[in-house]
Design a protein around this motif. Structure first.
Motif, PDB file in Angstrom:
ATOM      1  N   THR A  22       0.745  -1.174   0.074  1.00 36.03           N
ATOM      2  CA  THR A  22       0.064   0.038  -0.067  1.00 36.03           C
ATOM      3  C   THR A  22       0.705   1.366  -0.150  1.00 36.03           C
ATOM      4  O   THR A  22       0.723   2.219  -0.789  1.00 36.03           O
ATOM      5  N   ILE A  23       1.971   0.940   0.850  1.00 34.35           N
ATOM      6  CA  ILE A  23       3.068   2.307   0.709  1.00 34.35           C
ATOM      7  C   ILE A  23       3.540   2.581  -0.383  1.00 34.35           C
ATOM      8  O   ILE A  23       3.700   3.569  -1.117  1.00 34.35           O
ATOM      9  N   LEU A  24       3.953   1.526  -1.111  1.00 37.65           N
ATOM     10  CA  LEU A  24       4.464   1.688  -2.602  1.00 37.65           C
ATOM     11  C   LEU A  24       3.629   1.957  -3.601  1.00 37.65           C
ATOM     12  O   LEU A  24       3.902   2.757  -4.673  1.00 37.65           O
ATOM     13  N   VAL A  25       2.288   1.771  -3.397  1.00 34.60           N
ATOM     14  CA  VAL A  25       1.410   2.133  -4.500  1.00 34.60           C
ATOM     15  C   VAL A  25       0.337   3.427  -4.108  1.00 34.60           C
ATOM     16  O   VAL A  25      -0.707   3.509  -4.433  1.00 34.60           O
ATOM     17  N   ARG A  26       0.810   4.059  -3.008  1.00 34.82           N
ATOM     18  CA  ARG A  26       0.168   5.225  -2.426  1.00 34.82           C
ATOM     19  C   ARG A  26      -0.673   6.121  -3.253  1.00 34.82           C
ATOM     20  O   ARG A  26      -1.433   6.752  -2.993  1.00 34.82           O
ATOM     21  N   ARG A  27       0.100   6.281  -4.651  1.00 31.43           N
ATOM     22  CA  ARG A  27      -0.427   7.229  -5.299  1.00 31.43           C
ATOM     23  C   ARG A  27      -1.504   6.697  -6.126  1.00 31.43           C
ATOM     24  O   ARG A  27      -2.222   7.427  -6.854  1.00 31.43           O
ATOM     25  N   ARG A  28      -1.819   5.450  -6.214  1.00 35.64           N
ATOM     26  CA  ARG A  28      -2.962   4.796  -6.915  1.00 35.64           C
ATOM     27  C   ARG A  28      -4.194   4.591  -5.830  1.00 35.64           C
ATOM     28  O   ARG A  28      -4.087   3.657  -4.999  1.00 35.64           O
ATOM     29  N   LYS A  29      -5.056   5.391  -6.047  1.00 32.41           N
ATOM     30  CA  LYS A  29      -6.127   5.179  -4.985  1.00 32.41           C
ATOM     31  C   LYS A  29      -6.907   4.112  -4.868  1.00 32.41           C
ATOM     32  O   LYS A  29      -6.971   3.563  -3.759  1.00 32.41           O
ATOM     33  N   GLY A  30      -7.171   3.466  -5.931  1.00 29.01           N
ATOM     34  CA  GLY A  30      -7.880   2.185  -6.004  1.00 29.01           C
ATOM     35  C   GLY A  30      -7.106   1.033  -5.478  1.00 29.01           C
ATOM     36  O   GLY A  30      -7.527   0.420  -4.663  1.00 29.01           O
ATOM     37  N   ALA A  31      -5.789   1.039  -5.776  1.00 31.72           N
ATOM     38  CA  ALA A  31      -4.985   0.120  -5.245  1.00 31.72           C
ATOM     39  C   ALA A  31      -4.648   0.272  -3.708  1.00 31.72           C
ATOM     40  O   ALA A  31      -4.419  -0.728  -3.140  1.00 31.72           O
ATOM     41  N   ARG A  32      -4.373   1.552  -3.344  1.00 35.58           N
ATOM     42  CA  ARG A  32      -4.102   1.914  -1.888  1.00 35.58           C
ATOM     43  C   ARG A  32      -5.566   1.171  -0.983  1.00 35.58           C
ATOM     44  O   ARG A  32      -5.302   0.749  -0.083  1.00 35.58           O
ATOM     45  N   ARG A  33      -6.651   1.429  -1.740  1.00 36.63           N
ATOM     46  CA  ARG A  33      -7.662   0.926  -0.962  1.00 36.63           C
ATOM     47  C   ARG A  33      -7.983  -0.365  -0.704  1.00 36.63           C
ATOM     48  O   ARG A  33      -8.241  -1.102   0.371  1.00 36.63           O
ATOM     49  N   CYS A  34      -7.600  -1.093  -1.818  1.00 36.72           N
ATOM     50  CA  CYS A  34      -7.679  -2.707  -1.693  1.00 36.72           C
ATOM     51  C   CYS A  34      -6.471  -3.159  -0.814  1.00 36.72           C
ATOM     52  O   CYS A  34      -6.761  -4.017  -0.005  1.00 36.72           O
ATOM     53  N   GLY A  35      -5.348  -2.421  -0.821  1.00 31.46           N
ATOM     54  CA  GLY A  35      -4.263  -2.682  -0.022  1.00 31.46           C
ATOM     55  C   GLY A  35      -4.585  -2.648   1.661  1.00 31.46           C
ATOM     56  O   GLY A  35      -4.235  -3.524   2.321  1.00 31.46           O
ATOM     57  N   ILE A  36      -5.289  -1.355   2.057  1.00 37.54           N
ATOM     58  CA  ILE A  36      -5.798  -1.454   3.228  1.00 37.54           C
ATOM     59  C   ILE A  36      -6.669  -2.327   3.676  1.00 37.54           C
ATOM     60  O   ILE A  36      -6.513  -2.811   4.775  1.00 37.54           O
ATOM     61  N   ALA A  37      -7.817  -2.667   2.766  1.00 34.94           N
ATOM     62  CA  ALA A  37      -8.656  -3.838   3.082  1.00 34.94           C
ATOM     63  C   ALA A  37      -8.129  -5.035   3.337  1.00 34.94           C
ATOM     64  O   ALA A  37      -8.444  -5.741   4.320  1.00 34.94           O
ATOM     65  N   LEU A  38      -7.226  -5.478   2.358  1.00 38.38           N
ATOM     66  CA  LEU A  38      -6.580  -6.659   2.659  1.00 38.38           C
ATOM     67  C   LEU A  38      -5.808  -6.876   3.723  1.00 38.38           C
ATOM     68  O   LEU A  38      -5.779  -7.886   4.615  1.00 38.38           O
ATOM     69  N   ALA A  39      -5.035  -5.729   4.278  1.00 35.05           N
ATOM     70  CA  ALA A  39      -4.233  -5.644   5.356  1.00 35.05           C
ATOM     71  C   ALA A  39      -5.361  -5.910   6.514  1.00 35.05           C
ATOM     72  O   ALA A  39      -4.785  -6.655   7.641  1.00 35.05           O
ATOM     73  N   VAL A  40      -6.350  -5.128   6.675  1.00 34.74           N
ATOM     74  CA  VAL A  40      -7.209  -5.356   7.734  1.00 34.74           C
ATOM     75  C   VAL A  40      -7.724  -6.766   7.884  1.00 34.74           C
ATOM     76  O   VAL A  40      -7.843  -7.227   9.081  1.00 34.74           O
ATOM     77  N   VAL A  41      -8.158  -7.424   6.888  1.00 30.68           N
ATOM     78  CA  VAL A  41      -8.697  -8.557   6.688  1.00 30.68           C
ATOM     79  C   VAL A  41      -7.578  -9.758   7.283  1.00 30.68           C
ATOM     80  O   VAL A  41      -7.820 -10.519   8.163  1.00 30.68           O
TER      81      VAL A  41
END
Length: 378
Positions: free
Chosen positions: A39-58
């Motif tokens: 998520t940190i590496l793709v922080r400029r891509r909004k959709g990918a960032r949201r997906c990464g945060i959601a997966l991290a929470v799961v």
């Protein structure tokens, strides 16, 4: 007398299942970290960032759940998950029922567990509306060969096991691994065959802490167990229907229920099998309006004064990492011995107040019960 427990049976009872492995929660934790880094590496891509945060929470939630399960030992395998589905409602319960067939005994359903050589598991619904129990799901574990024509006239002793609180009757099949323990005993021919019944004392509310009490204004669970479940099992199965061939046990809140009910019903049970027991009800608030009722359901108070027209033998177990449990088990055993009753105490090293302790204890509880059943009757 207590039958010896083979090292293989004891070792398997202490072993962790695949879903209890610490590697499971470590893997989920590593995946959570990987998602955070991604998520940190793709922080400029909004959709990918949201997906990464959601997966991290799961993955964090999965790691937390797996870590807790590794310590408590509630779910060992995928089979355990299937059985626990039956506790749910709607589609989950329907999914669990896919693993059932018609039972060998009319009015029961057979649960498909394990392979050849293990006990047949039948689910028997025993309702008792008069005692506030709408439909208890009791699981009956039948020894190998029970349905063989050669054993048509053979009768078997019975062990009744009570779940903890909160919990349900599936727990002795899953977290307690009663089918696996009985299968290993049978394969090694190390224990005489017996019927084991995992009793439903939830009264339809698995989250309630009933402790097997006859609750004022609520379900009468002691009456249900002794007055409905035991007679129903004796009617439907080939049991040796006397107290000398009947044992009552449980874990934690179920051990309190077994102790309290067993001492009240000496005419019904000749052995008590108590894993992590306690002798003062947690539900004092349910009984406190009637001091006499509270005293009558507090073994710590009444055991020292009660008489024993029939003898009872008890085994009490506790985990070494729960010193309070060890102290309580020894105290109850001492009180029984003072009243002239047999009592043995066993400590499971390295375990606390968890289902892993109950599972590790189960072979010794069953071996103790078998010893009581084998005694000559006067």
């Amino acid at each position: 007398m207590s039958y010896p427990v083979p090292a293989e049976v004891a070792g398997q009872a202490r072993a962790a299942g695949p879903l209890e492995s610490p590697w499971l929660w470590l893997t989920f934790a590593a995946l959570a970290v990987a998602c955070v880094v991604g998520t940190i590496l793709v922080r400029r891509r909004k959709g990918a960032r949201r997906c990464g945060i959601a997966l991290a929470v799961v993955f964090v939630l999965l790691a937390t759940t797996a870590g807790a399960n590794a310590g408590v030992g509630y779910v060992r395998s995928g089979t355990d998950l299937v059985l626990l589905l039956q506790r749910g409602g709607g589609p989950l319960r329907d999914l669990g029922k896919l693993f059932e067939d018609e039972g060998s005994t009319p009015g029961t359903r057979q649960i498909r567990l394990g392979g050849a050589g293990g006990p047949a598991v039948e689910r028997m619904v025993i309702a008792d509306p008069g005692n506030g129990v709408p439909g208890g799901r009791n699981f009956v574990l039948l020894p190998p060969g029970y349905t063989d024509a050669a054993n048509a006239n053979r009768r078997y002793p019975v062990v009744y096991l009570v779940h903890g609180n909160p919990g349900g009757p599936e727990d002795w099949l899953t977290a307690g691994d009663a089918p696996g323990t009985l299968q290993r005993f049978s394969r090694l021919r190390a224990l005489p065959p017996m019927i084991v019944v995992s009793v439903d004392l939830t009264a339809g509310h698995p989250g309630r802490d009933w402790e097997g009490l006859d609750v004022p204004g609520g379900p009468k669970l002691e009456s249900y167990l002794a007055g409905s479940v035991v007679p129903a099992i004796d009617r439907r199965y080939r049991t040796v229907a006397d107290r000398g061939h009947r044992a009552l046990g449980g874990m934690s809140g179920g051990a309190f229920a077994a102790l309290n009910i067993g001492l009240h019903r000496l005419d019904a049970f000749g052995a008590l099998l108590l894993a992590m027991p306690y002798d003062v009800p947690d539900n004092r608030r349910r009984l406190s309006e009637d001091p006499a009722l509270l005293a009558a359901n507090t073994p710590r108070d009444y055991l020292s004064r009660m008489s024993f027209p029939q003898p009872v033998a008890a085994i009490l177990t506790a985990g070494s990492e729960a010193p309070g449990d060890v102290t309580t088990a020894r105290s109850i055993a001492d009180a029984l011995r003072v009243r002239g009753q047999q009592a043995a105490v066993r400590t499971e090293e390295g375990f606390g107040h968890t289902w892993r302790t109950a599972r590790a204890s189960l072979p010794y509880l069953l071996a103790f019960a078998a010893g009581v059943f084998a005694r000559p009757r006067g």
